[in-house]
Write a protein that holds these residues in place. Structure first.
Motif, mmCIF file in Angstrom:
data_model
loop_
_atom_site.group_PDB
_atom_site.id
_atom_site.type_symbol
_atom_site.label_atom_id
_atom_site.label_comp_id
_atom_site.label_asym_id
_atom_site.label_seq_id
_atom_site.Cartn_x
_atom_site.Cartn_y
_atom_site.Cartn_z
ATOM 1 N N THR A 98 0.844 -1.202 0.000
ATOM 2 C CA THR A 98 0.000 0.000 0.000
ATOM 3 C C THR A 98 0.881 1.255 0.000
ATOM 4 O O THR A 98 0.939 1.999 -0.982
ATOM 5 N N LEU A 99 1.591 1.476 1.117
ATOM 6 C CA LEU A 99 2.337 2.743 1.258
ATOM 7 C C LEU A 99 3.513 2.855 0.289
ATOM 8 O O LEU A 99 3.732 3.917 -0.299
ATOM 9 N N TRP A 100 4.281 1.776 0.149
ATOM 10 C CA TRP A 100 5.500 1.862 -0.682
ATOM 11 C C TRP A 100 5.161 2.297 -2.116
ATOM 12 O O TRP A 100 5.701 3.297 -2.607
ATOM 13 N N PRO A 101 4.245 1.594 -2.816
ATOM 14 C CA PRO A 101 3.932 2.058 -4.180
ATOM 15 C C PRO A 101 3.247 3.422 -4.198
ATOM 16 O O PRO A 101 3.509 4.234 -5.090
ATOM 17 N N LEU A 102 2.400 3.710 -3.214
ATOM 18 C CA LEU A 102 1.721 5.015 -3.189
ATOM 19 C C LEU A 102 2.737 6.142 -3.059
ATOM 20 O O LEU A 102 2.680 7.143 -3.775
ATOM 21 N N TYR A 103 3.675 5.989 -2.145
ATOM 22 C CA TYR A 103 4.648 7.057 -1.877
ATOM 23 C C TYR A 103 5.682 7.185 -3.000
ATOM 24 O O TYR A 103 6.362 8.205 -3.102
ATOM 25 N N ASP A 105 4.988 7.414 -6.125
ATOM 26 C CA ASP A 105 4.247 7.903 -7.300
ATOM 27 C C ASP A 105 3.514 6.817 -8.074
ATOM 28 O O ASP A 105 3.463 6.848 -9.309
ATOM 29 N N VAL A 106 2.967 5.838 -7.339
ATOM 30 C CA VAL A 106 2.150 4.757 -7.925
ATOM 31 C C VAL A 106 2.778 4.106 -9.171
ATOM 32 O O VAL A 106 2.080 3.772 -10.124
ATOM 33 N N ILE A 107 4.092 3.894 -9.125
ATOM 34 C CA ILE A 107 4.780 3.145 -10.196
ATOM 35 C C ILE A 107 4.116 1.785 -10.333
ATOM 36 O O ILE A 107 3.957 1.252 -11.424
ATOM 37 N N ALA A 108 3.758 1.193 -9.201
ATOM 38 C CA ALA A 108 2.933 -0.015 -9.180
ATOM 39 C C ALA A 108 1.635 0.392 -8.485
ATOM 40 O O ALA A 108 1.641 1.288 -7.639
ATOM 41 N N PRO A 109 0.517 -0.227 -8.847
ATOM 42 C CA PRO A 109 -0.741 0.183 -8.221
ATOM 43 C C PRO A 109 -0.793 -0.205 -6.742
ATOM 44 O O PRO A 109 -0.568 -1.362 -6.412
ATOM 45 N N PRO A 110 -1.057 0.769 -5.853
ATOM 46 C CA PRO A 110 -1.180 0.424 -4.437
ATOM 47 C C PRO A 110 -2.465 -0.362 -4.187
ATOM 48 O O PRO A 110 -3.461 -0.149 -4.873
ATOM 49 N N VAL A 111 -2.399 -1.268 -3.210
ATOM 50 C CA VAL A 111 -3.553 -2.092 -2.856
ATOM 51 C C VAL A 111 -4.105 -1.579 -1.531
ATOM 52 O O VAL A 111 -3.343 -1.393 -0.585
ATOM 53 N N PHE A 112 -5.404 -1.294 -1.484
ATOM 54 C CA PHE A 112 -6.002 -0.790 -0.247
ATOM 55 C C PHE A 112 -6.911 -1.853 0.364
ATOM 56 O O PHE A 112 -7.873 -2.275 -0.267
ATOM 57 N N PRO A 173 4.639 11.840 -1.270
ATOM 58 C CA PRO A 173 4.095 12.126 -2.599
ATOM 59 C C PRO A 173 3.302 13.421 -2.650
ATOM 60 O O PRO A 173 2.878 13.955 -1.626
ATOM 61 N N GLY A 174 3.093 13.898 -3.866
ATOM 62 C CA GLY A 174 2.223 15.052 -4.087
ATOM 63 C C GLY A 174 0.812 14.741 -3.603
ATOM 64 O O GLY A 174 0.413 13.572 -3.515
ATOM 65 N N TYR A 175 0.064 15.815 -3.288
ATOM 66 C CA TYR A 175 -1.229 15.587 -2.625
ATOM 67 C C TYR A 175 -2.211 14.783 -3.480
ATOM 68 O O TYR A 175 -2.965 13.965 -2.959
ATOM 69 N N GLU A 176 -2.229 14.996 -4.791
ATOM 70 C CA GLU A 176 -3.185 14.273 -5.634
ATOM 71 C C GLU A 176 -2.999 12.763 -5.503
ATOM 72 O O GLU A 176 -3.946 11.996 -5.644
ATOM 73 N N ILE A 177 -1.772 12.342 -5.250
ATOM 74 C CA ILE A 177 -1.505 10.909 -5.053
ATOM 75 C C ILE A 177 -1.776 10.512 -3.609
ATOM 76 O O ILE A 177 -2.478 9.535 -3.339
ATOM 77 N N SER A 374 16.678 5.052 -10.994
ATOM 78 C CA SER A 374 15.406 4.953 -10.258
ATOM 79 C C SER A 374 14.310 5.816 -10.883
ATOM 80 O O SER A 374 14.546 6.945 -11.297
ATOM 81 N N LEU A 375 13.095 5.270 -10.885
ATOM 82 C CA LEU A 375 11.929 6.024 -11.335
ATOM 83 C C LEU A 375 11.490 6.976 -10.230
ATOM 84 O O LEU A 375 10.930 8.041 -10.485
ATOM 85 N N ARG A 376 11.737 6.574 -8.992
ATOM 86 C CA ARG A 376 11.509 7.429 -7.829
ATOM 87 C C ARG A 376 12.323 6.823 -6.693
ATOM 88 O O ARG A 376 12.341 5.610 -6.534
ATOM 89 N N ASP A 377 13.027 7.655 -5.937
ATOM 90 C CA ASP A 377 13.906 7.146 -4.883
ATOM 91 C C ASP A 377 14.076 8.252 -3.847
ATOM 92 O O ASP A 377 14.398 9.383 -4.213
ATOM 93 N N GLY A 378 13.832 7.929 -2.570
ATOM 94 C CA GLY A 378 13.944 8.934 -1.520
ATOM 95 C C GLY A 378 15.294 9.633 -1.579
ATOM 96 O O GLY A 378 15.380 10.856 -1.674
ATOM 97 N N MET A 379 16.389 8.827 -1.519
ATOM 98 C CA MET A 379 17.730 9.387 -1.625
ATOM 99 C C MET A 379 18.550 8.664 -2.676
ATOM 100 O O MET A 379 18.997 9.226 -3.638
ATOM 101 N N ASN A 380 18.758 7.368 -2.505
ATOM 102 C CA ASN A 380 19.686 6.485 -3.218
ATOM 103 C C ASN A 380 21.107 6.644 -2.681
ATOM 104 O O ASN A 380 21.887 7.502 -3.106
ATOM 105 N N LEU A 381 21.414 5.769 -1.745
ATOM 106 C CA LEU A 381 22.726 5.817 -1.100
ATOM 107 C C LEU A 381 23.808 5.166 -1.940
ATOM 108 O O LEU A 381 24.995 5.462 -1.763
ATOM 109 N N VAL A 382 23.426 4.287 -2.873
ATOM 110 C CA VAL A 382 24.406 3.647 -3.753
ATOM 111 C C VAL A 382 25.201 4.709 -4.518
ATOM 112 O O VAL A 382 26.423 4.615 -4.655
#
Ligand code: G6P
Length: 478
Positions: A98-103, A105-112, A173-177, A374-382
């Motif tokens: 749920t949270l991981w894909p939602l946050y 940018d819904v790269i994968a569909p979140p499940v609620f 994520p942005g509010y719309e998401i 990455s398509l979306r990544d908080g930081m990326n420490l690599v």
């Protein structure tokens, strides 16, 4: 004593994260023990833990009973147990489906699922209660990441005397998401139990403040939000790595010898490209493989002198989307190697393992071009680890714009991973870049990770938390 107001514990600093920094070790006789596995966070917090009495509260990573509390690296480790059902519904379910894909940018569909939410609430309460039992009167509690967003609010309710900080390691994520989340108001209110909220980028903090206005109807001003009679600060504290630690590692003779050995084992290619990721759909591994495969098809990269090493460490393997991704990545690697490989030579070396940090440092040293797509990544420490290891100032970093690291590493070859043509052109530019250009770019990036390492991150955050909680020193005093 009041059963709702537990007796304070004995630790002045308490860290709370979903995972404890320990590995489960099975002895030859079948007995089980726990060995601390110092990752970046542990290294960052060690100085603080040493100065004060510190405890770390978290899950061991296995279902069932928690290990007995034990002391290691100057801190007290306290396990929070999760049943098999809770692992499925709180960890694999709500946190990672749920949270991981939602946050991200819904790269994968979140499940609620309402049931997953209920278990998330229940497990967050257990973490909050465990932290409350460890924290001394007026202690500082630092809560980490998206798995535990309700802990600050729950903790404040049981222990109003505490100073509470929260750091979000992933994007906000942005509010719309974010607005898709049926429990968006509860999440915002849970987070607002903290005195200070840290995010990776300014944009994440701004997204959160907007969620406060829109989902909870609160007033914000600059980087603060008014929550009841309290003022909460939300701003960016970009996380980093143990830069001196990686630097030392990369200077070790055995690590440098291993880097040479790696290149030899690959047939001493002219160009060694490297990807290192958890096997996660946010990392853009398929986009990277597509670009690489096409460059071989086009003949812009020559299969006889180019190798891509892709380390994909196993992650969240019981979550469906991760299983699907693994199948797709492995089919794609197979196709590229089938199309372009020859006896004794294959263009992609795919490794579904995780490695100790010595081997990682050797890989970073062996590489010519590091690929972070990455398509979306908080930081990326690599990206930061690669830079920290390149003390000879050579090597090129191809880095996605959609990482927190892109805000800091201006010396990278920046890409939009969705733009396959752009990715291909940029990989070619990076591969063909000369030593002068590489040095110029690497020098600015190395300066950044040298001056902003993880211990500075931790002291910046804890310093700001001290100041943020300063106004309420008397709250909850007996
Ligand atoms: C990301 C998250 C962390 C998490 C890590 C590994 O970096 O921000 O909170 O611990 O991934 O994922 P895992 O599910 O194995 O803990």
């Amino acid at each position: 004593s009041d059963p709702d107001r537990p007796e304070p514990g004995e630790y002045d600093v308490v860290v709370v994260s979903n995972r404890l920094p320990v590995d489960r070790v099975e002895e030859p006789d079948g007995s089980v023990s726990w060995r601390s596995s110092p990752g970046g966070l542990v290294a960052a917090l060690e100085p603080f833990m040493r100065r004060t009495d510190g405890a770390w509260v978290g899950w061991s990573g296995a279902p069932g009973d928690a290990p007995e509390p034990f002391d290691e690296h100057d801190m007290h480790l306290v396990g929070v147990p999760l049943s098999e059902g809770e692992v499925a519904e709180y960890y694999e379910g709500f946190s990672n489906a749920t949270l991981w894909p939602l946050y991200h940018d819904v790269i994968a569909p979140p499940v609620f699922h309402r049931r997953w939410w209920d278990v998330y609430v229940q497990v967050n309460r257990r973490f909050a209660e465990a932290a409350a039992r460890q924290a001394s009167q007026g202690a500082t509690v630092w809560v980490h990441d998206y798995q535990l967003q309700l802990v600050p609010g729950m903790l404040r309710e049981i222990r109003p005397d505490l100073r509470i900080g929260f750091f979000d390691h992933i994007p906000f994520p942005g509010y719309e998401i974010f607005a898709q989340l049926p429990w968006r108001r509860q999440v915002v209110e849970g987070l607002l139990g903290a005195d200070l909220l840290g995010f990776q980028r300014g944009a994440d903090a701004a997204n959160f403040l907007r969620a406060c206005r829109r989902a909870a109807g609160l007033r914000t001003s600059g980087s603060t939000v008014r929550a009841g009679d309290r003022t909460v600060t939300a701003r960016a504290f970009p996380i980093s790595i143990d830069t001196p630690g990686f630097g030392d590692l990369a200077r070790r003779d055995d690590v440098q010898a291993r880097a040479k050995e790696i290149r030899e084992a690959l047939g001493d290619p002219r160009h060694l490209l490297l990807g290192v990721d958890r096997l996660d759909y946010t990392k853009g591994i398929l986009h990277r493989l597509k670009a690489f495969g096409e460059l071989l098809d086009d003949g812009r990269l020559d299969v006889h002198d180019t190798v891509l090493v892709q380390v994909a460490s196993p992650s969240r393997e019981r979550v469906e989307q991760y299983q699907a991704l693994r199948d797709e990545v492995e089919a794609t690697v197979g196709r590229i190697n089938g199309d372009h490989g020859e006896l004794g030579h294959q263009p992609v070396h795919y490794l579904h393992h995780s490695y100790p940090k010595e081997e990682m440092a050797a890989l970073y040293l062996a590489a010519d071009v590091m690929l972070v797509t990455s398509l979306r990544d908080g930081m990326n420490l690599v990206a930061k680890e690669f830079v920290a290891c390149r003390h000879d100032e050579t090597g090129a970093l191809v880095l996605s714009e959609f990482t927190g690291a892109a805000d800091e590493l201006g010396g990278a070859f920046l890409i939009n991973p969705h733009d396959i043509q752009g990715v291909k052109d940029t990989i070619v530019r990076a591969v063909e870049s000369g030593e002068r250009e590489q040095r110029r770019r690497m020098r600015t990036m190395r300066k950044r990770v040298r001056e902003h390492d993880v211990s500075r991150w931790a002291s910046d955050f804890l310093g700001a938390l001290d100041a943020a909680g300063g106004a309420r020193d008397d709250a909850g005093a007996p």
